[in-house]
Design an enzyme around this catalytic site. Structure first.
Site, PDB file in Angstrom:
ATOM      1  N   CYS A  49       3.637   6.279   0.419  1.00  0.00           N
ATOM      2  CA  CYS A  49       2.341   5.726   0.135  1.00  0.00           C
ATOM      3  C   CYS A  49       2.051   4.541   1.126  1.00  0.00           C
ATOM      4  O   CYS A  49       2.638   3.812   1.010  1.00  0.00           O
ATOM      5  CB  CYS A  49       2.432   5.319  -1.284  1.00  0.00           C
ATOM      6  SG  CYS A  49       0.876   4.301  -1.762  1.00  0.00           S
ATOM      7  N   CYS A 102      -6.460   6.042   0.625  1.00  0.00           N
ATOM      8  CA  CYS A 102      -5.145   6.485   0.864  1.00  0.00           C
ATOM      9  C   CYS A 102      -4.684   6.133   2.218  1.00  0.00           C
ATOM     10  O   CYS A 102      -5.124   6.818   2.988  1.00  0.00           O
ATOM     11  CB  CYS A 102      -5.305   7.997   0.271  1.00  0.00           C
ATOM     12  SG  CYS A 102      -3.766   8.745   0.739  1.00  0.00           S
TER      13      CYS A 102
END
Ligand SMILES: N[C@@H](CCC[C@H](N)C(=O)O)C(=O)O
EC number: 5.1.1.7
Length: 288
Positions: free
Chosen positions: A87, A225
């Site tokens: 992430c 993201c």
């Protein structure tokens, strides 16, 4: 049980400090915690643990490449409770949290992830605001595929940044038409992406910038993201016939800078620490 809440360009996380890896992060608990009505609400969870402790606890089978037993490991979970390898926004928030909360004194160190160790540089670290660059490592092209929205096909390129992405550059999109897309449930080829995929829709590069929206595996549409911005930058450069370059990626939650050189990417962007508090132990043992 202590928690903090933070975000990177509005991709938000509950941070759980657990250096010795004692917590049981089962999928039901994570989903309840991330639920915006019955829990604290977040796109994902970042458990802060020593990599070696996670191996001893059986959470990790072995130390990932480039990660030492004493390194801090970002044990990332998606909002639905599923585990993801990496992430990008999470690593920035994680590194900011470590330095702002006294877990780490250095400004340059490695954050462990399931996609390997990620070297970070913490440029700024205040109680609230931070700015971090992450060496995201290798960007691997998987080949051509496509996403669909309401029957319309968006050709794209599969890209692995530790986790899987399908980045669709559409020359017919501009900032306004991008904002009008319905990203509730874009379609993709499950044969090409057997473990699911994060899907980015974006404009071509204009004045060094692309505009992007994303539907994340295990979450749904998010405001940003980090790994997706790297995939988007790689796809946008390729669309222009280039492989290296710097791209500013504008997402609904803000903007970040991606630099790609010789197949390796760096992601620079902000981090915000919003709150620290206590989770009720009774709720945690049986979330309802
Ligand atoms: N928001 C993240 C990506 C989180 C993982 C992703 N949903 C997956 O399942 O691969 C980022 O900032 O990179």
């Amino acid at each position: 049980m202590e928690f903090s809440k933070g975000h990177g360009t509005e991709n938000d996380f509950v941070i759980l400090p657990d250096p010795d890896a004692r917590l049981d992060l089962d999928a039901g608990r994570i989903a309840a915690l991330c639920d915006r009505r019955r829990g604290l609400g977040a796109d994902g969870v970042l458990r802060v643990a020593r990599a070696g402790a996670l191996v001893s606890a059986g959470v990790l089978g072995e130390l990932p490449e480039g990660t030492g037993a004493d390194d801090w490991f970002m044990d990332y979970r998606n909002g639905d409770g599923s585990i993801a390898e990496m992430c990008g926004n999470g690593v920035r928030v994680f590194a900011h949290y470590l330095t702002a909360h006294g877990f780490e004194n250095r400004r340059e160190f490695v954050v462990g992830s399931r996609a390997g160790g990620k070297p970070v540089t913490v440029h700024e670290t205040g109680p609230v605001l931070g700015e971090v660059t992450v060496d995201m490592g290798t960007v691997r092209t998987l080949g051509e595929s496509a996403a669909t929205i309401d029957g319309r096909v968006y050709p794209g390129i599969g890209i692995d940044v530790g986790n899987p992405h399908l980045a669709c550059v559409d020359p017919h999109l501009n900032e306004t038409s991008l904002a009008g897309l319905d990203l509730t449930s874009p379609g993709f080829d499950p044969g090409f992406f057997p473990h699911g995929v994060n899907i980015e829709f974006l404009t071509p590069i204009a004045a060094g910038t692309v505009h992007m929206r994303v539907h994340e595996r295990g979450v749904g549409e998010t405001r940003s993201c980090g790994t997706g911005t790297v995939a988007a930058a790689a796809a946008a450069l390729r669309f222009d016939g280039a492989s290296d370059g710097a791209v500013r990626v504008q997402i609904p939650g803000g903007s970040v800078e991606v630099r790609i050189e010789d197949g390796r990417a760096w992601l620079r962007g902000p981090s915000v620490l919003v709150a620290t508090g206590e989770l009720d132990d009774t709720w945690w043992s049986a979330p309802n």
